[in-house]
Every structure is written in C-alpha cells, then in structure tokens.
Scaffold this active site. Sequence first.
Site, short mmCIF file in Angstrom:
data_model
loop_
_atom_site.label_atom_id
_atom_site.label_comp_id
_atom_site.label_asym_id
_atom_site.label_seq_id
_atom_site.Cartn_x
_atom_site.Cartn_y
_atom_site.Cartn_z
N LYS A 298 -5.65 -18.25 16.28
CA LYS A 298 -4.25 -18.45 16.00
C LYS A 298 -4.20 -20.12 15.67
O LYS A 298 -5.28 -20.77 16.18
CB LYS A 298 -3.65 -18.08 16.92
CG LYS A 298 -3.92 -18.24 18.40
CD LYS A 298 -3.00 -18.06 19.76
CE LYS A 298 -3.20 -16.20 19.88
NZ LYS A 298 -2.18 -15.55 19.24
N ARG A 299 -3.40 -20.83 15.36
CA ARG A 299 -3.07 -22.20 15.58
C ARG A 299 -3.53 -22.73 16.85
O ARG A 299 -3.18 -21.94 17.99
CB ARG A 299 -1.92 -22.67 14.97
CG ARG A 299 -1.68 -22.83 13.46
CD ARG A 299 -2.74 -23.63 12.65
NE ARG A 299 -2.48 -24.86 12.83
CZ ARG A 299 -1.82 -25.79 11.98
NH1 ARG A 299 -1.59 -25.28 10.85
NH2 ARG A 299 -1.63 -26.91 12.03
N THR B 266 2.23 -12.58 15.69
CA THR B 266 2.10 -11.60 14.55
C THR B 266 0.63 -11.18 14.72
O THR B 266 0.33 -9.92 14.17
CB THR B 266 2.50 -11.81 13.22
OG1 THR B 266 2.02 -13.35 12.83
CG2 THR B 266 3.96 -11.84 12.98
N LYS C 109 -0.23 -22.11 23.39
CA LYS C 109 -0.94 -20.73 23.14
C LYS C 109 -2.27 -20.59 24.32
O LYS C 109 -3.14 -19.83 24.42
CB LYS C 109 -1.50 -20.63 21.74
CG LYS C 109 -0.44 -20.92 20.60
CD LYS C 109 -0.91 -20.88 19.27
CE LYS C 109 0.33 -20.98 18.41
NZ LYS C 109 0.96 -19.60 17.99
N HIS D 121 12.24 -19.56 14.30
CA HIS D 121 10.88 -18.98 14.73
C HIS D 121 10.17 -19.97 15.77
O HIS D 121 8.89 -19.67 16.22
CB HIS D 121 9.79 -19.36 13.50
CG HIS D 121 10.20 -18.48 12.18
ND1 HIS D 121 9.57 -17.25 12.15
CD2 HIS D 121 11.03 -18.71 11.51
CE1 HIS D 121 10.12 -16.95 11.00
NE2 HIS D 121 10.90 -17.61 10.53
N LYS E 263 -1.53 -7.17 14.22
CA LYS E 263 -2.56 -6.95 13.58
C LYS E 263 -3.76 -6.31 14.36
O LYS E 263 -4.54 -5.48 13.79
CB LYS E 263 -3.27 -8.14 12.75
CG LYS E 263 -2.00 -8.78 11.92
CD LYS E 263 -2.35 -10.12 11.42
CE LYS E 263 -0.76 -10.72 10.57
NZ LYS E 263 -0.91 -12.32 10.60
C1 26W Z 1 8.66 -29.29 11.60
C2 26W Z 1 7.44 -28.54 11.78
C3 26W Z 1 7.21 -27.07 11.94
C4 26W Z 1 6.42 -26.31 11.42
C5 26W Z 1 6.37 -25.07 11.32
C6 26W Z 1 7.99 -26.77 12.99
C7 26W Z 1 8.13 -25.15 12.98
C8 26W Z 1 7.04 -24.53 12.31
C9 26W Z 1 7.15 -22.89 12.49
C10 26W Z 1 8.18 -22.39 12.71
C11 26W Z 1 6.08 -22.68 13.38
C12 26W Z 1 5.64 -21.26 13.44
O1 26W Z 1 4.73 -20.79 12.38
N1 26W Z 1 6.00 -20.55 14.21
C13 26W Z 1 5.59 -19.08 14.61
O2 26W Z 1 6.47 -18.23 13.71
C14 26W Z 1 5.91 -16.89 13.89
C15 26W Z 1 6.69 -15.87 12.69
O3 26W Z 1 8.18 -15.49 13.30
C16 26W Z 1 6.04 -16.13 14.95
O4 26W Z 1 5.18 -15.08 15.20
C17 26W Z 1 5.14 -17.46 15.92
O5 26W Z 1 5.30 -16.74 17.52
C18 26W Z 1 5.54 -18.55 15.92
O6 26W Z 1 4.77 -19.69 16.63
#
Ligand code: 26W
Length: 767
Positions: free
Chosen positions: A508-509, A616, A514, A330, A620
């Site tokens: 968004k976060r 995503t 971003k 992701h 929406k």
């Molecule tokens: C280890 C810490 C950590 C925590 C969360 C690393 C990585 C993450 C996630 C992979 C971050 C995340 O939410 N990524 C998002 O995933 C969405 C669903 O696929 C995408 O639409 C977003 O672009 C992406 O930032």
Amino acid sequence: MKFDKKVFLADVERVLHADYACDLKSAGRKELYNAVSKAVMEETFDDWNRARKSHRRRCGYFSAEFLMGRAIYSNLLNLGILEEAGEALRSVGEDINQFEEVEDAALGNGGLGRLAACYLDAAASQNIALDGYGIRYRYGLFRQTFENGFQHEEGDDWLRWGDPWSVRVERDTVLVKFADQTVRAVPYDMPVFGYKNGVVNTLRLWQSEPVQAFDFSAFNEMKGEVKANENFNATKITDVLYPNDNTMVGKILRLRQQYFMVSASLQDIVGKYKAAGKDLRTLPEKWCFQLNDTHPVIAIPELLRILRSEGLTFEEAFGVCAACFNFTNHTIMAEALEKWDALALSDLLPDVYEQIVACQQKLQSEGVDTNALYIIRDNVVHMANLAIYVASHVNGVAEIHTNILKTQTFRSWYERYPEKFVNITNGITPRRWMLLNNPEMARLIDGKIGTHWHTHLPELKKIMPFIDELLPAFKRIKQQNKQKLADHIRAHEGIDLAPDFIFDVQVKRLHEYKRQMLNALSVLWYYFGIKDGDITDFPPTAFIFGAKAAPGYYMAKAIIKFINEVAALVNGDPAVAGKMKVVFVQNYNVSYAEKIVCAADISEQISMAGMEASGTSNMKFMLGGTVTLGTLDGANVEICEEAGRENNYIFGATVEEVAAVKQYYCPREIIEQNPRLKRALETLVDGTLSDDSGMLRKLYESMTSGYEPDRYLVLYDFADYIRAKTQLLYDFGTREFDRKCLVNMASVGKFSADRSVCEYAKRIWNL
Ligand code: 26W
C-alpha cells in the site's frame, strides 16, 4: 464479442501494414501490441458508437486520478476473447504474455485512483451509464527503484508503448481560460468494456495544448523563443500527476490541473446539452456528477459560472448544481482536506471565485453559526465544505469512516444536513482481481457453482458447503501462485523466496498512519528472538513489502530506508536463513499487485484505528482467500462482520481506545517494559543499521520524543500485534487455518464494486 480467428489475424495484419509497414513475421513486441489492441478497438467501434449516441441519463465520475493498470488483458477478458486471442496469437508463433512488459497506465497514486478504475469496470459490467472524466497526464506516478536502500524516483513514461486504447477526439476540443493564459483541452477517449455484456462506457481524459500551433512567421521574425515558451506553459498543465497521497501541497499548478479538467468536462457536457436545444435548467434530467474527493470540487463554482453566463439567476444555477453534484470523501486526515488561498484562487480564476463568494453569502444569509459552517474563512477556501454545502449527497467509503465523518470531521455539517450523509462501502472488481489475476482459482470455483458469481459476487457463499472438498485444490493453486510470485521477485528484485515459506504481505502507499513501521519492528523482534534462542520453532516466513513514498514525505522515505536496512540485516544473516526473509519490492503498482494479492498468506491491514477510510487491498486479499491481520479500522470492520472475527486476526486499540489513550500517552514506559522491542527500536540509532543520512535517527526521534511521540501508537499496539501475529504464524498450515482462508473467500460478496456502483446508482445518482 464474437471472435473469428481469421478476421482477428487479418485485422492485426492490416494495422501492422498501415501503421508500422511490417507484418506478423517481422513485427516487434511493441508493434504487435499496438496492432492487437487497435484491431480489437476497431471491432468494438459499433457498440461504442451506439453507446455514445444513447440518450440515457448519465453520471460523470470526476476524478483527478484513474489508476487503470494494464489495459490489454482486462479489455480482452471483459470482451470475452482473452483465451481466443491468446490462442490465435499462439497459432502464429506469438505469446500473448509478452505484453506483460507494457507499462501500466498509472495515472493515480493509490486507493482513490484504483477505486475509480474498479468503479468504471463495475458500472459497465452492471450496465450503469457512468463515464469517467479526468486528466491525461504525460507522466503518471513515478517509477521507483531503491539505491542503497533509499527510494529513487524516475519519470513514468507510460506512453512509451503507445496508447492504442485511446482515441483523440479533436472535434470536442474546448478552450479553458485562466486569468493569465488560455489553453486548448483535447479529449482522449478510452472505451470501458462491460464484462461480456456489450456495454461500452467512456473514460475521457483531457490533455492541455497551446491555443496556436507553432507560429512560423513569428519564429522567422525571431520571436521563436517567446512562442516556444507559451507552448511550454500550456502543455505543462497536464504534464505530471502530483505524487501526493493524503497530503495537500498548495501548488497553483495543481489548482490549474483541477480547474482545467472540470472546466473542459463541463463545457463539453453543457455545450452539447445546449446544442441539443435543451433548457439548461433541466440539466439534472440528463446528468449528475460524482466528485471523487475534493480535487474536482472546483467543478461546482465552474458550473455556476457557466450557467450564469448562459442567463440563469444565481438561485437557478445553484439549484441545478445541488441536483447534479455529489461528493465522496476518502480521508479524514486534516492535512489532506484541500484548502486554497483565497487570494491565489481569485487571482487565477476571478469569475470562479466570485461564485464561491456567492455560495458563502448564501450560506451566511441562512443564519447559520459561521464559526462552525463556513466555506471561506481567514482567506482560505475550504473545498470540502463547499462540496458539502452544495452537493445533495456526501458519502464516506466504509461504515466506520462515515460515522467518523458524521460525528467528528464534518459534525456541524451533519447536524444541519443529516439527510445528505450516506455510507457506501468501497468495493473491488472481481474481474481484474480474480478472473484475470487468478484464473485457476476462478476455474476451480466455476466447476463447483457455475459462473454467475463473476458478476454477482455474493454467490461465492455457495462454496461454503464444499469447503473441505475444495481445500486441497485451493492450496495447490495458492502454492502455484506463490511460486510464480517468487519467480517474478527473483527476476526483478534479485531475492530468492522459498514458496513454502509463509508469505506475509503489506502492500500500500507508504504512510505513517498505515504503520509499516509496526510490521518492520515486529520483524526485528522475531529476528532477535530467534538469534537469542528465545524463539526456537519459528515458522519460516517471508515478509513482503511494497510501497511508494511521496517524494517530499521525509518520514515515509525514512521508513523505506529502515525496512531495506532490516532486509539487508536479516537476509545477510545465515543464522536465520531457513527461518525468515525480508523483501521490499520496487515500483509496486497495479500489475505487481495482481501477482501479489493471489499469492499471499497474510494480509497486513494494520493502520491505527480511525485513520484508514476503507482500504481496498484488504478486499483484494480476501477475494484471494487470505486472512486479515488487522485493526478494527476502515473496511476491516465489515470484513470481520462478513467472514467472522474468528476467521481473522484482529488486534490493537479501537477508535474509542485510541481517543482515550491519546489523552495521556507516553511511549517511554512501553519501551522500558519490553526489552526486545527496545532493542528493535534502538537499531535505528545504535549502529546496528547504517545511517549516514541521519534519516533513521529522525525516525527514532519521531517515535520517542518531540511534541507528539509515536503519533500513530505503533508502540502502544505492539504487544497485541505480536500476540495476534504470532498466533497466526503458528496456526498456519493447520486445517483450521486453511478453512479460515476459504471462508474469507466465500464471504467476500459484499466487497464487489458491482454492489458499490449499484448502490451509488440507486441511492445517489438515481440512474
Ligand atoms: C491533496 C492530496 C491528496 C491526494 C490524495 C489528498 C487525498 C488523497 C486521497 C483521498 C487519498 C486516498 O487515496 N485515500 C484512500 O481512498 C481509498 C478509496 O476510498 C480508501 O480505501 C483508503 O482508505 C484511502 O486512504
């Protein structure tokens, strides 16, 4: 589900009697919420039970996060009884909207967790046998408030309202063993209802508990303190969701959480398979598993360990794992790809580590270039590499993202295993993101093309011939949604927004990539332009932000402070009162998103190209009939393909340009060439904005100096951003513009989670 008002109210009344010793007349909000939910749960039990006993092949979606949001309305909607239940409650003088106070189940950070929730909804709605497996955090993502413009975090006590949509399944308890402790894993099951189809899948969330319940004799012998401590350590594992999104923090407790959840899930699944008298070598005939990013990847060596302890050879066990596991990536951010210190891992989970070493040896025995392909290197375990090596499919979440995985992030792996790599573009569930949050719009469309689109979103294309006819009603409904959002914001943030302003939204976060910074700087740029009299006919615009920052992410918190300061400056200046307003909403979450995405005029998707895997929220907004102001990043690229680039507002460096620019980039020149940009940027340090904490100065420095100034090319893309944004603001209100909005809505079909899960089912899970 068939609805009988009498039966429903009697069910509710009975639960009120039994569980709360009250009745419909005397029940409070919380009691009523629990009773309504439990009454519905009871009525659906048979469907659920049947599903649990079915022998279909299933997929387990292993995820550390499920960002479910509020359950009650979406469950009633999917069961087809939302209106009926509302009407029944009204008949006894109760308003179903009172449950809007119920806390969201915020057991996730952002995109990845919300995607998991959308996929559960979509799979059940498409009759795909997908079950979620995760963690029942005691506290979900923190609640955010602003104090003096700074983010303040509080624990999220989501269970305060009770958890009527879960059942504790004590009989399925398993033990999870670490080198230094053994804990009980107790599952709580949540039904996942398909949309009006009678299908019920399961989300199983594990809670950690001490092995022995409170030991009274030990307590009497004055050992009470010791025991209490052990209890404390056991429950601690599932206490709290790590609030990081995209940055890996190598905390052992997080590794404990990850192992806890996958070990419990696999013991449960494998144990039942064995108990049914099956040969474990045939496990893939019944099960496959989707690993949602690297967080659950430790499931691979755990399954190896379990299978070998059951007598399979390493090669046999490896074969089973290869056939069962698939992996989704992701994010390409290096700091988010999970890595664990090999020593720490082998200390905590020696038998599991042994299996990772065996995988590494197998890889090496294949004669690969160990500089390019490795699982353990320099005493670090690379979880993504382990997943790619063992899993049979690796997928990215948008075309552009998968291409970057193939050509950059995992290039060497792709060269060796090209057949493993697939793209499955993300999707969202149209139930929550249209039928539930925008019911009037849904009814408008139903009236034109029927209801089939509720589960076949590409059919929205059928409104194309009616666009001109639909426009007046579309605009009226959007306007109502804006009014409702304005009311909500007034009540919760104390800020007045006029619904006839353009609603320009970025939610968004909070992350540097971003580029909320780009948006905020543009606000100042317009502000100074108006103040100086250079911009005279500015279309009144409300700039709306929503974002949580990881508590340890200094720069993200600095950006929040900056935007709040900009808001104070702009909102406090009568000279721009009728022209602009800035609001940063507190505690942005799924329920807030539901209100925001149907009320927006502009969807800001402005990450530096190459950084946003998919996004995503962009989908929406599109479903809500909103144009995208964005870069060619993530799923924006495909949104333009579907809706036409001319119907959106695209700007900025492409992935290729980003790579080229980075070779020589120095923001100084850009700043000097654009005096108003310079002025906006210097508010960070020139006293225009107050900065007792020194945070804004640090932010300024990150943009202008150091090893990699303006790492995400905010200043580089600024001029083109202003061009596109200004064009959009001035197009707003024209017939051309209104048509763009509806063309976007009509073209959203591809981005249904129904399409995504069907692709997974067909191309990966073979369900
Ligand atoms: C280890 C810490 C950590 C925590 C969360 C690393 C990585 C993450 C996630 C992979 C971050 C995340 O939410 N990524 C998002 O995933 C969405 C669903 O696929 C995408 O639409 C977003 O672009 C992406 O930032």
